[in-house]
Structures are given as C-alpha cells and as structure tokens.
Write a protein that holds these residues in place. Sequence first.
Motif, PDB file in Angstrom:
ATOM      1  N   LEU A 116       0.813  -1.217   0.000  1.00  0.00           N
ATOM      2  CA  LEU A 116       0.000   0.000   0.000  1.00  0.00           C
ATOM      3  C   LEU A 116       0.850   1.272   0.000  1.00  0.00           C
ATOM      4  CD1 LEU A 116      -2.822  -0.945   2.542  1.00  0.00           C
ATOM      5  CD2 LEU A 116      -2.803  -1.198   0.050  1.00  0.00           C
ATOM      6  N   PHE A 117       2.185   1.108  -0.030  1.00  0.00           N
ATOM      7  CA  PHE A 117       3.081   2.253   0.018  1.00  0.00           C
ATOM      8  C   PHE A 117       4.089   2.179  -1.125  1.00  0.00           C
ATOM      9  CE2 PHE A 117       1.359   1.566   4.192  1.00  0.00           C
ATOM     10  CZ  PHE A 117       1.086   2.841   4.656  1.00  0.00           C
ATOM     11  N   GLN A 118       4.629   3.331  -1.482  1.00  0.00           N
ATOM     12  CA  GLN A 118       5.613   3.402  -2.559  1.00  0.00           C
ATOM     13  C   GLN A 118       6.993   3.064  -1.988  1.00  0.00           C
ATOM     14  OE1 GLN A 118       5.514   6.970  -4.937  1.00  0.00           O
ATOM     15  NE2 GLN A 118       3.283   7.112  -4.838  1.00  0.00           N
ATOM     16  N   LEU A 119       7.334   1.785  -2.058  1.00  0.00           N
ATOM     17  CA  LEU A 119       8.590   1.287  -1.501  1.00  0.00           C
ATOM     18  C   LEU A 119       9.387   0.554  -2.570  1.00  0.00           C
ATOM     19  CD1 LEU A 119       7.154  -0.314   1.780  1.00  0.00           C
ATOM     20  CD2 LEU A 119       7.993   2.026   1.493  1.00  0.00           C
ATOM     21  N   ASP A 120      10.707   0.535  -2.396  1.00  0.00           N
ATOM     22  CA  ASP A 120      11.527  -0.260  -3.302  1.00  0.00           C
ATOM     23  C   ASP A 120      11.642  -1.692  -2.767  1.00  0.00           C
ATOM     24  OD1 ASP A 120      13.438  -0.244  -1.264  1.00  0.00           O
ATOM     25  OD2 ASP A 120      14.691   1.280  -2.218  1.00  0.00           O
ATOM     26  N   ALA A 121      12.449  -2.511  -3.432  1.00  0.00           N
ATOM     27  CA  ALA A 121      12.539  -3.921  -3.064  1.00  0.00           C
ATOM     28  C   ALA A 121      13.101  -4.122  -1.661  1.00  0.00           C
ATOM     29  CB  ALA A 121      13.406  -4.661  -4.086  1.00  0.00           C
ATOM     30  N   ALA A 122      13.856  -3.152  -1.171  1.00  0.00           N
ATOM     31  CA  ALA A 122      14.431  -3.244   0.172  1.00  0.00           C
ATOM     32  C   ALA A 122      13.513  -2.662   1.234  1.00  0.00           C
ATOM     33  CB  ALA A 122      15.785  -2.540   0.204  1.00  0.00           C
ATOM     34  N   GLY A 123      12.340  -2.165   0.824  1.00  0.00           N
ATOM     35  CA  GLY A 123      11.398  -1.588   1.774  1.00  0.00           C
ATOM     36  C   GLY A 123      11.589  -0.105   2.021  1.00  0.00           C
ATOM     37  N   GLN A 124      12.539   0.509   1.330  1.00  0.00           N
ATOM     38  CA  GLN A 124      12.791   1.930   1.518  1.00  0.00           C
ATOM     39  C   GLN A 124      11.830   2.764   0.656  1.00  0.00           C
ATOM     40  OE1 GLN A 124      14.682   3.175   3.744  1.00  0.00           O
ATOM     41  NE2 GLN A 124      15.843   1.356   4.358  1.00  0.00           N
ATOM     42  N   PRO A 125      11.449   3.961   1.127  1.00  0.00           N
ATOM     43  CA  PRO A 125      10.532   4.803   0.343  1.00  0.00           C
ATOM     44  C   PRO A 125      11.154   5.224  -0.988  1.00  0.00           C
ATOM     45  CG  PRO A 125      10.686   5.583   2.614  1.00  0.00           C
ATOM     46  CD  PRO A 125      11.769   4.569   2.432  1.00  0.00           C
ATOM     47  N   LEU A 126      10.330   5.210  -2.023  1.00  0.00           N
ATOM     48  CA  LEU A 126      10.753   5.748  -3.313  1.00  0.00           C
ATOM     49  C   LEU A 126      10.607   7.268  -3.325  1.00  0.00           C
ATOM     50  CD1 LEU A 126       9.051   3.077  -5.595  1.00  0.00           C
ATOM     51  CD2 LEU A 126      11.516   3.358  -5.203  1.00  0.00           C
ATOM     52  N   ASN A 136       7.812  10.676   5.479  1.00  0.00           N
ATOM     53  CA  ASN A 136       6.793   9.618   5.401  1.00  0.00           C
ATOM     54  C   ASN A 136       6.722   9.060   3.984  1.00  0.00           C
ATOM     55  OD1 ASN A 136       5.923  12.032   7.143  1.00  0.00           O
ATOM     56  ND2 ASN A 136       4.834  10.337   8.091  1.00  0.00           N
ATOM     57  N   PRO A 137       6.623   7.747   3.833  1.00  0.00           N
ATOM     58  CA  PRO A 137       6.450   7.195   2.490  1.00  0.00           C
ATOM     59  C   PRO A 137       5.078   7.562   1.933  1.00  0.00           C
ATOM     60  CG  PRO A 137       6.134   5.487   4.134  1.00  0.00           C
ATOM     61  CD  PRO A 137       6.602   6.711   4.877  1.00  0.00           C
ATOM     62  N   HIS A 138       5.019   7.796   0.640  1.00  0.00           N
ATOM     63  CA  HIS A 138       3.734   8.084   0.019  1.00  0.00           C
ATOM     64  C   HIS A 138       2.953   6.792  -0.221  1.00  0.00           C
ATOM     65  CE1 HIS A 138       3.566  12.332  -0.469  1.00  0.00           C
ATOM     66  NE2 HIS A 138       4.762  12.398  -1.026  1.00  0.00           N
ATOM     67  N   TYR A 139       1.644   6.962  -0.317  1.00  0.00           N
ATOM     68  CA  TYR A 139       0.756   5.826  -0.533  1.00  0.00           C
ATOM     69  C   TYR A 139       0.833   5.323  -1.976  1.00  0.00           C
ATOM     70  CZ  TYR A 139      -1.403   7.325   3.862  1.00  0.00           C
ATOM     71  OH  TYR A 139      -1.632   7.681   5.158  1.00  0.00           O
ATOM     72  N   ASN A 140       0.590   4.047  -2.122  1.00  0.00           N
ATOM     73  CA  ASN A 140       0.315   3.473  -3.445  1.00  0.00           C
ATOM     74  C   ASN A 140      -1.195   3.597  -3.637  1.00  0.00           C
ATOM     75  OD1 ASN A 140      -0.219   1.891  -5.667  1.00  0.00           O
ATOM     76  ND2 ASN A 140       1.057   0.170  -5.020  1.00  0.00           N
ATOM     77  N   TRP A 141      -1.613   4.754  -4.117  1.00  0.00           N
ATOM     78  CA  TRP A 141      -3.045   5.055  -4.181  1.00  0.00           C
ATOM     79  C   TRP A 141      -3.791   4.095  -5.105  1.00  0.00           C
ATOM     80  CZ3 TRP A 141      -5.534   7.469  -0.651  1.00  0.00           C
ATOM     81  CH2 TRP A 141      -4.981   8.551   0.048  1.00  0.00           C
ATOM     82  N   ASP A 142      -3.141   3.624  -6.164  1.00  0.00           N
ATOM     83  CA  ASP A 142      -3.820   2.680  -7.071  1.00  0.00           C
ATOM     84  C   ASP A 142      -4.201   1.406  -6.323  1.00  0.00           C
ATOM     85  OD1 ASP A 142      -3.603   4.430  -9.183  1.00  0.00           O
ATOM     86  OD2 ASP A 142      -1.788   3.501 -10.004  1.00  0.00           O
ATOM     87  N   GLU A 143      -3.273   0.897  -5.508  1.00  0.00           N
ATOM     88  CA  GLU A 143      -3.540  -0.321  -4.750  1.00  0.00           C
ATOM     89  C   GLU A 143      -4.624  -0.065  -3.698  1.00  0.00           C
ATOM     90  OE1 GLU A 143      -2.894  -4.379  -3.701  1.00  0.00           O
ATOM     91  OE2 GLU A 143      -2.197  -3.195  -5.430  1.00  0.00           O
ATOM     92  N   MET A 144      -4.568   1.089  -3.051  1.00  0.00           N
ATOM     93  CA  MET A 144      -5.579   1.409  -2.035  1.00  0.00           C
ATOM     94  C   MET A 144      -6.974   1.508  -2.649  1.00  0.00           C
ATOM     95  SD  MET A 144      -3.923   4.041   0.698  1.00  0.00           S
ATOM     96  CE  MET A 144      -3.005   3.367   2.095  1.00  0.00           C
ATOM     97  N   GLN A 145      -7.030   2.153  -3.793  1.00  0.00           N
ATOM     98  CA  GLN A 145      -8.327   2.324  -4.438  1.00  0.00           C
ATOM     99  C   GLN A 145      -8.865   0.992  -4.944  1.00  0.00           C
ATOM    100  OE1 GLN A 145      -8.311   5.596  -7.154  1.00  0.00           O
ATOM    101  NE2 GLN A 145     -10.529   5.634  -7.373  1.00  0.00           N
ATOM    102  N   ALA A 146      -7.969   0.090  -5.362  1.00  0.00           N
ATOM    103  CA  ALA A 146      -8.399  -1.202  -5.907  1.00  0.00           C
ATOM    104  C   ALA A 146      -9.110  -2.047  -4.852  1.00  0.00           C
ATOM    105  CB  ALA A 146      -7.200  -1.960  -6.464  1.00  0.00           C
ATOM    106  N   ASN A 147      -8.735  -1.887  -3.561  1.00  0.00           N
ATOM    107  CA  ASN A 147      -9.409  -2.681  -2.523  1.00  0.00           C
ATOM    108  C   ASN A 147     -10.437  -1.854  -1.761  1.00  0.00           C
ATOM    109  OD1 ASN A 147      -8.082  -1.216  -0.481  1.00  0.00           O
ATOM    110  ND2 ASN A 147      -6.423  -2.711  -0.326  1.00  0.00           N
TER     111      ASN A 147
END
Length: 502
Positions: free
Chosen positions: A231-241, A260-271
């Motif tokens: 649900l968040f914009q993270l890279d493969a290591a879990g760090q914020p993009l 603060n990491p930004h949200y992955n709004w597309d994923e949030m909206q999908a659920n």
Amino acid sequence: MALRDLPHPLLRDRRAGVLLHPTSLPGEGEGGTLGADAYRFVDFLSDCGFTLWQMLPLGPTHLNRSPYQTLSVHAGNPELIDLDDLVARQWLSHEHRFNESPKQARRRAADTFFSRYDQHPEWAEGFERFCLEQRQWLDDYALFMALRDCYPEGDWTHWPDDIRLRRAQGMARMRRELSHSIEAYRFEQFIFNQQWQALRDYARKKQIALFGDMPIFVAHDSADVWANQSLFQLDAAGQPLTVAGVPPDYFSENGQHWGNPHYNWDEMQANGFRWWRQRVNTQLLWFDLVRLDHFRGLEAFWEIPAETPEPRLGRWVEAPGKALLNSLFREHKNLPLVAENLGFITEEVEALREAFKLPGMVVLQFAFDGDSKNPHLPHNYKPHTVVYTGTHDNDTSLGWFCSQDEAAQNRLLDYCHHSHDGMPQLLVRLALSSVANLAVIPLQDLLGLNSEHRMNRPGTEEGNWLWRFVWPQIPPHLSQTLVHWLTLYGRPPNLPLEHSRL
C-alpha cells in the motif's frame, strides 16, 4: 451552505474548546497520563463552560515524541497508561510502581494479569473480546513491537528477509519465540483502551466532546507500513521511493521534509480503501470529532524524491481524495471530520472540502498579514469553520504578539478597536466572538503563557512535544471569566451533547 447541510450534528452548534495533548497534563514522570489529572482537566473544562477537548494524535511515538510520526495509527500510546490504576487493580505493587521504568512496570502488570488469568474469567473474557475485535491491526502491531525489541538496531528494513518480507514460515517462528512479549503488548493496548473509554465516558457525563487529530501520512518505521508494504511506494528493500513534506510556507522558509512514504493510491483504491476505512473506524472509537491533518494532501500531495533532503525539489501529484472521501462517507453518513486546510491551499483543495461539507480552519495569528481579504480575519469567516488563536505548531499567542513589529501589533489593536484587554486575552475574545461555529483555544493562551511554553517548532528536531502545565498556573477566577465570555458570545456553557445528536 446551510448549516443543516453539515455532515455531523456536533458541527452545528456554537461551541468552544481547549487544545491540550494528554502528554501536557501535570503528573509524575515525563508526561501526563489518563489518570487523575486527566479527569481533573475534564472538570476544569466543564467549570469553564467548554464543551470540547481537542488533542493531538494518540499513537505510540518514536524517541522524538512526535505524535505525527507514530509506530501505529491504531494503537494508543502506552506511555499514557495510568500506573496508579494498575496498582489499584493489584496488578502492580507500590514498590514496582515507583522503582521501575513505566515500560517495566507495565510488563510486570501484564505478567500478574496473565498469572491470574484462569482465576478471573471476567478478565479473560474482556481481554479476548478486545483482541478479537481489534485483530485486524493488533496482531501485527504486537508482533512488530516485539520484533523491535528483538532487533533494536535500525528500522524494520534491517530485519532478516523472512521477517522483513513477512514470509509465513518466518512469521510463525517469531510468533512462537516472542509469544510472551507479544501478549504483553496486547495487554498494554487492552488497558489503554479500558482507561481511554472510562475517561471518554466521564467526559460525556460532563458534556465534553473529545476532538482528535488524524495525520494524513504514517511513519515509515511503523507497524502499518511493515504490515501493508504493497500500500506504500517502496523499493525492493522496503525503503521509500518518494517521501512526503511541503514546499516553503509560513511555518518554514525552506519547506519541510517529513520522510513519510507516500501511498500506493492505485492499490488502495483497488481494494476500496479498506486500510483507510479501518483507520477511521479506530478514530471513531476514541473521538467525537476528528481533524484530518494536511487535508490538502487528499487533493494533491508534495512528492519529494527519497534521495534528496531538499523539500523544494518536490512536485505536486494529484491524489484520489474524492474517491476516498466518497468511500468513507458511504460507510459513515455523518462522518465527524474537520479539514486542516492551512498552508498552500488552492481552489481545487477548497472545492474538495466544500463538496463534502467539511469545516475548514482559520488561525488568528495568520490574520494580520496582508489586506482586508485575508481569510483568517474574522469578518471573512463563514459559520462552518473552526477558529484557533494558534495551533500546536504556532508560538503561543503572547509570544507571537511580542515577536511582531510595531506596525503588525498596531494592525491587531486597531482591528480590535484598541481594546483595553491585554494579550493574549484580546485574541481569545476575538476567536470566541467570531461567527465560526467552533472556537478552540490552546491552553497556553488561556493561561497567558509566553514562548517558553510552545509545544512544537516545525522543521526542528530538538525540544518539541515536551511542554506540560501545572495546576498553580491556572488563575483562581479564570473559570468565572470564561463562563462569562462564552455566555456573552453565544457559546452556551456546558451545552449538552444531546443537542447535537441526530
């Protein structure tokens, strides 16, 4: 907008309240608790005629104590737990109450609680019911906190891969190995909830509504991000993009880098914004009204590349605020939200706020820059507004006034007809007399305190969130004065909460 169109009945009456975070209550130790001083403060509010107690976010904080960067958006801050209550329940001895750290004392109380578990079925029933009702966040939170104790160096991105990536086998193993610590963290939340609900019930009996604060973003080092990485914009290591912040504004000439990491709004909206709906449900268990901090981030958010420390290098990115608010209001028709619409606010942000009939905020400390069209000047207010003399991010009103040049001071005095009232009483009365339906005054301004009593200085790391008052600071006749002012300005003292129910 007609007042009858406002989404929540508490926002229809002319009310007044006080801004004070529970950590600023008097008491022993490093911060206030939900104990005797919290109840005494409710009595103080009632005696003065106030019908709102506004506070900051209640979550467990990191070492910097910021309530806007918490370890969970669902958990209560265990530092607020009243240890005297644990002594009264005979889960903690007086000796351990005063000779151990609060965390050690809470852990000892948990051990006692569980050691007598089988002898007290009512304890077991209450605890297990709480854990079942809150399982959607509590299980992950308790494990997260136990893992932080196990791996104290660095945040969750430094944990072993099977735990960082939440692989089933690794998670099951750690739940077994850390079961004792996990249960202790569940116990803390159980007790926090019991103490909070008891305080809320007492406030209701005194006709005091509780007014909370919900930050729009969450801390990267939190149970929420670790448990919901998709649900968040993270890279493969879990760090914020990318990270959140704001461009240069009134509070900081260089802007602010919140991290603060930004949200992955597309994923949030999908659920269907399930994570947000659960978050709001938690706030409604605690509060009668909720301020949505940094509301403008629901229309567009300031996106800063994670690799740069410079806030000014960010950009505005559109957010699905309308879809989110539609989802929230479908679940709660009369959602009691107030929008924090301070800072760089565009027509689009205001259109979103007005579309959902959310009251905005005005701050009198911002009113005397510019011309007569300044939206923070009282003659420009609309009733569906919350007016503050200042916020937790501002200087105290006395400190602010003393820092202004002579021209700015004279503009304020001229606006107030050169009243003989001193500062900050002048600003307090200006807020209470305005047409804004809700008026909220920081306790520092009611007590006439200077800049030494400021709560937070945005953009700084040291010395924030530490302020506490003591009872001798309250003048003996303050309650009589405030009852008079509230009556004079049509904010009925002790207005029953029933007047505001559907």
